[in-house]
Design a protein around this motif. Sequence first.
Motif, short mmCIF file in Angstrom:
data_model
loop_
_atom_site.label_atom_id
_atom_site.label_comp_id
_atom_site.label_asym_id
_atom_site.label_seq_id
_atom_site.Cartn_x
_atom_site.Cartn_y
_atom_site.Cartn_z
N TYR A 44 37.37 70.94 64.68
CA TYR A 44 37.95 69.60 64.82
C TYR A 44 38.39 69.37 66.27
O TYR A 44 38.21 68.29 66.81
CB TYR A 44 39.15 69.40 63.89
N GLY A 45 38.95 70.40 66.88
CA GLY A 45 39.34 70.29 68.28
C GLY A 45 38.14 70.09 69.19
O GLY A 45 38.16 69.25 70.09
N ALA A 46 37.07 70.84 68.94
CA ALA A 46 35.86 70.73 69.76
C ALA A 46 35.22 69.36 69.61
O ALA A 46 34.58 68.86 70.55
CB ALA A 46 34.86 71.82 69.38
N VAL B 264 45.20 66.44 60.39
CA VAL B 264 44.24 67.27 59.66
C VAL B 264 44.02 66.71 58.26
O VAL B 264 42.88 66.64 57.78
CB VAL B 264 44.69 68.75 59.60
N LYS B 265 45.08 66.28 57.60
CA LYS B 265 44.93 65.70 56.26
C LYS B 265 44.10 64.42 56.31
O LYS B 265 43.27 64.19 55.43
CB LYS B 265 46.31 65.46 55.64
N GLN B 266 44.30 63.61 57.34
CA GLN B 266 43.50 62.41 57.50
C GLN B 266 42.03 62.77 57.69
O GLN B 266 41.14 62.17 57.07
CB GLN B 266 44.00 61.60 58.70
N ILE B 267 41.77 63.74 58.54
CA ILE B 267 40.40 64.18 58.81
C ILE B 267 39.74 64.64 57.51
O ILE B 267 38.60 64.27 57.21
CB ILE B 267 40.38 65.31 59.87
N ARG B 268 40.45 65.43 56.72
CA ARG B 268 39.89 65.94 55.46
C ARG B 268 39.55 64.81 54.50
O ARG B 268 38.52 64.83 53.84
CB ARG B 268 40.86 66.93 54.80
N HIS B 269 40.43 63.82 54.40
CA HIS B 269 40.15 62.68 53.53
C HIS B 269 38.92 61.91 54.00
O HIS B 269 38.07 61.51 53.18
CB HIS B 269 41.36 61.74 53.47
N LEU B 270 38.82 61.70 55.29
CA LEU B 270 37.69 60.94 55.83
C LEU B 270 36.39 61.72 55.70
O LEU B 270 35.33 61.14 55.40
CB LEU B 270 37.97 60.53 57.28
N LEU C 236 32.24 60.47 55.91
CA LEU C 236 32.12 60.07 57.31
C LEU C 236 31.81 61.28 58.18
O LEU C 236 32.26 62.39 57.90
CB LEU C 236 33.41 59.41 57.79
N SER C 237 31.05 61.05 59.22
CA SER C 237 30.72 62.13 60.15
C SER C 237 31.88 62.34 61.11
O SER C 237 32.78 61.50 61.22
CB SER C 237 29.47 61.75 60.95
N GLY D 89 48.97 57.02 57.63
CA GLY D 89 49.27 57.75 56.41
C GLY D 89 48.24 58.82 56.11
O GLY D 89 47.22 58.95 56.77
N GLU D 90 48.54 59.61 55.07
CA GLU D 90 47.70 60.76 54.74
C GLU D 90 46.36 60.36 54.16
O GLU D 90 45.35 61.00 54.40
CB GLU D 90 48.45 61.65 53.75
N ALA D 91 46.30 59.30 53.38
CA ALA D 91 45.09 58.96 52.63
C ALA D 91 43.84 58.69 53.45
O ALA D 91 42.78 59.09 53.00
CB ALA D 91 45.34 57.81 51.67
N PRO D 92 43.74 58.16 54.57
CA PRO D 92 44.63 57.25 55.27
C PRO D 92 44.24 55.78 55.03
O PRO D 92 43.12 55.49 54.65
CB PRO D 92 44.40 57.61 56.73
N ALA D 93 45.18 54.88 55.30
CA ALA D 93 44.87 53.45 55.31
C ALA D 93 44.29 53.16 56.69
O ALA D 93 44.64 53.81 57.67
CB ALA D 93 46.14 52.64 55.08
N LEU D 94 43.39 52.19 56.77
CA LEU D 94 42.72 51.90 58.04
C LEU D 94 42.79 50.41 58.38
O LEU D 94 41.76 49.75 58.51
CB LEU D 94 41.26 52.37 57.97
#
Length: 134
Positions: A20-22, A46-52, A57-58, A71-76
């Motif tokens: 994720y950092g790279a 990280v939680k947002q990334i996992r949900h997306l 999503l790529s 938010g965690e889910a996240p809302a966009l």
Amino acid sequence: MRIGELSRRTGVRTHQLRYYGAQGLLEADRGTNGYREYDEDAVLRVKQIRHLLGAGLSSEDIAYVLPCALGEAPALPGCPELLAAMRSRLRRIDDQITDLAHSRDALAVYIKAAEEVGGESYPPFHGGDPEPAS
């Protein structure tokens, strides 16, 4: 916090966090000892990334939308560009579903035809390439 602590708190393996950092999705500072140091916001990120990722999503799409994430889910909210990216991904998924449905239907036709012919008995097929005849 160090990467091991972030991993424990999010349930995400350290090699994934480094990825994720790279990809520019997760930022870390380097301590004087050279270790990655994450702030408290990294847990939410990280939680947002996992949900997306779970939405299909790529990493590239996620990098584009993370600034809009709430938010965690996240809302966009307030991210019209995201809507275009998500619609594009949804179209790709729909195309894949259509292709799989066609493949499934064709396979069902072959199975039905083989069952109707009867006669010769075939060994069970477990996927992959069938074993060559000896």
